[in-house]
Write an enzyme that holds these catalytic residues in place. Structure first.
Site, PDB file in Angstrom:
ATOM      1  N   GLY A 209       0.830  -1.207   0.000  1.00  0.00           N
ATOM      2  CA  GLY A 209       0.000   0.000   0.000  1.00  0.00           C
ATOM      3  C   GLY A 209       0.858   1.248   0.000  1.00  0.00           C
ATOM      4  N   ASN A 210       0.267   2.377   0.296  1.00  0.00           N
ATOM      5  CA  ASN A 210       1.035   3.623   0.327  1.00  0.00           C
ATOM      6  C   ASN A 210       0.521   4.527   1.439  1.00  0.00           C
ATOM      7  OD1 ASN A 210      -1.092   5.417  -0.809  1.00  0.00           O
ATOM      8  ND2 ASN A 210      -0.868   4.016  -2.550  1.00  0.00           N
TER       9      ASN A 210
END
Ligand code: CTP
Length: 422
Positions: A209-210
């Protein structure tokens, strides 16, 4: 951070008066000085002692208290911004009639600063022509009346008329106090906004993810909804943020989920905004059970990635081949860090040309910059125009400016029945 202001928080007599306490806190914690001016009925719900303790200032409801200080004139003159939350049908009617029968309405007649009214009442009272006429009168006079949220009302019923969450009222009020008061001019338009980060599963418990918080997308949804549009928010992973008043949320996980949801929602949209931080790659395969360390599970040692679809570029193509309306305005973002070869703005200009969207908000990202922060800065790019530099401001103030640029593109695409030179 903006300079400290004198904020008047007006509170009228509805059950939602308790939410005003969080609103007061939000302003004082932001460094503003708050003066609470309740109506007499508001004190049936929350006591004056609570408002005095939270604001650190005296609380009066009528013009006959502290007469020597001529409060009804002084409070209004000294205010840099006024927000009334909750605003009942009755207080809205009294403001519309120009009454001055208590300290709050008298203060409003004196004040020349920006005023935000956040209504809260049952749906029938909100939609009643009397209330709607009064709201229209306030708006004509330059008062910003927020669109109420949809949801649970007092008692078992639900519908339009709920007070937006205090955090949303505070953020929106700051936008208005900063001089960006959105008009309710997007009624009948559909706006689709993506927000947050997509996540790509490695196994049932892990994902790639980020750091996106979703704040910019949520702020865009809030401002678009306050402009009267029907808003759909296609959200990936975000911080815990209040649902923008009036927006529908559709939660997605992976880039491919977001792509499908954006395609579907955009078909009848007037404006489509890709504010999400989209994972460009996903693991080539997802393990069906948790990958174990110590095992010779090759997937854990070396994750093989495959490229995800480019949702924004796909939406532009879909518009070209008629899947989307030709008049739909498409907005993208560019998250850039700058490197030895180019500045963040130069990278963004190349990305703008590559993606083919109509408007692009470019900003510099990196640890501690933009992602998760309350404010933002950068440039807005449009075809055939110089980049417009956007000063640091809250994500709602940035959102209001992005939507101003969208106005120009909406007019251009609608009048031409499609884009110029395409
Ligand atoms: N975007 C998208 N689909 C992707 C990647 C990005 O729709 N697979 C959108 C983002 O929502 C944003 C714009 O494209 O509106 C630019 O995103 P950004 O991450 O800055 O750029 P990338 O396309 O990922 O390019 P690069 O990684 O080379 O900077």
């Amino acid at each position: 951070m903006t300079a400290a202001r004198n904020i008047v928080v007006g509170v009228s007599g509805g059950v939602a008066a308790f939410k005003a306490c969080h609103l007061i806190r939000n302003f004082t914690e932001g460094g503003d000085s708050v003066r609470v001016v309740p109506t007499a009925n508001a004190l049936n719900f929350v006591g004056a002692a609570t408002f005095e303790a939270l604001s650190g200032n005296p609380v009066d409801t009528d013009v006959f208290s502290r007469v020597d200080e001529v409060q009804h004139v002084r409070v209004g003159q000294e205010a840099d911004g006024i927000v009334i939350a909750p605003a009942t049908a009755d207080v809205i009617a009294r403001i519309a009639a120009g009454r001055a029968d208590d300290l709050l309405t008298a203060t409003l007649l004196v004040a020349t600063c920006p005023v935000v009214v956040a209504p809260a009442m049952h749906t029938e009272m909100w939609t009643n022509p009397a209330t709607q006429d009064n709201v229209a009168a306030l708006r004509r006079r330059g008062i910003t009346v927020m669109e109420p949220a949809h949801g649970r009302l007092t008692g078992p019923d639900s519908g339009a008329g709920r007070l937006p969450e205090p955090e949303a009222i505070a953020a929106f009020s700051r936008t208005v106090f900063a001089g960006f008061a959105p008009a309710v001019d997007w009624r009948g338009k559909k706006v689709v906004v993506s927000a947050g980060g997509t996540e790509e599963a490695l196994d049932p418990v892990r994902f790639l993810g980020n750091r996106s918080s979703g704040r910019q997308g949520f702020a865009l949804a809030e401002v678009a909804a306050q402009r009267g549009a029907a808003v759909t928010l296609v959200a990936g992973r975000t911080d815990a943020l209040p649902t923008p008043s009036g927006a529908q949320i559709r939660r997605v996980e992976s880039t491919r989920d977001m792509d499908a949801a954006m395609r579907e929602e955009s078909r009848d949209a007037d404006v489509v905004i890709m504010a999400a931080a989209v994972a460009d790659f996903r693991p080539a395969s997802e393990a069906g059970s948790k990958m174990k360390k110590g095992s010779d599970d090759a997937a854990l040692q070396k994750i093989e990635l495959v490229e995800n679809p480019d949702i924004l570029a796909g939406l532009v193509r879909a518009r070209e081949n008629g899947e989307l309306r030709a008049s739909t305005v498409i907005v993208g973002f560019a998250a850039e860090t700058g490197d030895a070869n180019a500045t963040p703005l130069e990278h963004a200009e190349k990305k703008f040309a590559r993606k083919g969207c109509d408007v692009m908000m470019a900003n510099e990202v990196g640890r501690g910059k933009v992602f998760g922060q309350a404010d933002n800065a950068g440039w807005i790019l449009r075809r055939d125009a110089e980049p417009r530099e956007i000063a640091r401001g809250s994500k709602q103030v940035i959102a209001a400016q992005i939507l101003q640029e969208v106005d120009g593109e909406l007019a251009r695409r609608t009048h031409n029945g499609g884009p110029v030179g395409e």
